[in-house]
Design an enzyme around this catalytic site. Structure first.
Site, short mmCIF file in Angstrom:
data_model
loop_
_atom_site.label_atom_id
_atom_site.label_comp_id
_atom_site.label_asym_id
_atom_site.label_seq_id
_atom_site.Cartn_x
_atom_site.Cartn_y
_atom_site.Cartn_z
N CYS A 65 0.88 -1.17 0.00
CA CYS A 65 0.00 0.00 0.00
C CYS A 65 0.92 1.22 0.00
CB CYS A 65 -1.01 -0.03 1.15
SG CYS A 65 -0.35 0.16 2.81
N HIS A 98 12.29 -15.34 13.70
CA HIS A 98 11.95 -15.29 15.13
C HIS A 98 10.44 -15.31 15.38
CE1 HIS A 98 16.01 -13.45 16.68
NE2 HIS A 98 16.19 -14.42 15.79
C1 RB5 Z 1 -3.95 5.28 0.17
O1 RB5 Z 1 -3.93 6.65 -0.15
C2 RB5 Z 1 -3.15 5.03 1.43
O2 RB5 Z 1 -3.81 5.57 2.52
C3 RB5 Z 1 -2.88 3.55 1.59
O3 RB5 Z 1 -2.23 3.07 0.48
C4 RB5 Z 1 -1.98 3.14 2.76
O4 RB5 Z 1 -0.83 3.92 2.78
C5 RB5 Z 1 -2.61 3.03 4.06
O5 RB5 Z 1 -1.90 2.69 5.03
#
Ligand code: RB5
Length: 153
Positions: A65, A98
């Site tokens: 993400c 671990h």
């Molecule tokens: C998306 O904008 C972002 O919030 C997501 O990819 C992530 O970083 C959330 O933790």
């Protein structure tokens, strides 16, 4: 190994590199989306990757993400998932050795493709040590998980 890989739009930029690295290491990718930079919700992809691991469809998972944070928080809500965001190679292999970490999360807005590939190599190249002290600590983690099993969604 079979490796489930999922990203939201914030992680999508690294998706092709991660697929390529997983395959170059001789593993099989299980694609859990997303397939574009159109905005989506990271919990949906964390859920898909986590369930892939806990169901046995995949042996390990990788979620991308923007920061790696949301994906790790969401994935850890699934019983049996031990996910962590690792942006250094020591944590990426030591977390497996671990802590029996089975899902790696990476922030595609934080690390570049070469470091991401090294993180994948460290993560997939590691195995749980099985040392008595690590098994004892893992069992304590599992006991915490079991204590909250069945609580309301
Ligand atoms: C998306 O904008 C972002 O919030 C997501 O990819 C992530 O970083 C959330 O933790």
């Amino acid at each position: 190994m079979r490796v489930a890989v999922g990203t939201d739009h914030g992680g999508y930029a690294l998706k092709a590199d991660i697929f390529d690295e997983v395959r170059a290491l001789g593993h099989v990718v299980v694609d859990k989306g997303t397939d574009s930079t159109d905005p989506v919700d990271y919990p949906d992809y964390a859920d898909a990757v986590g369930l892939s691991v806990t169901s046995g469809e995949a042996d390990r998972g990788i979620i991308l993400c923007g920061s790696g944070v949301g994906a790790s928080i969401a994935a850890c809500k699934i019983a049996g998932v031990r996910a962590a965001v690792c942006h250094d190679t020591y944590s990426a292999h030591q977390g497996v050795e671990h802590d029996d970490m089975n899902v790696l999360t990476i922030g595609a807005r934080i690390v570049g493709s070469e470091l991401a590939r090294e993180l994948v190599r460290s993560f997939l190249g590691a195995t749980f040590s099985g040392d008595e002290r690590h098994v004892r600590r893992l069992n304590k983690v599992l006991a915490i998980e079991a204590r909250f099993a069945g609580t309301k969604e």
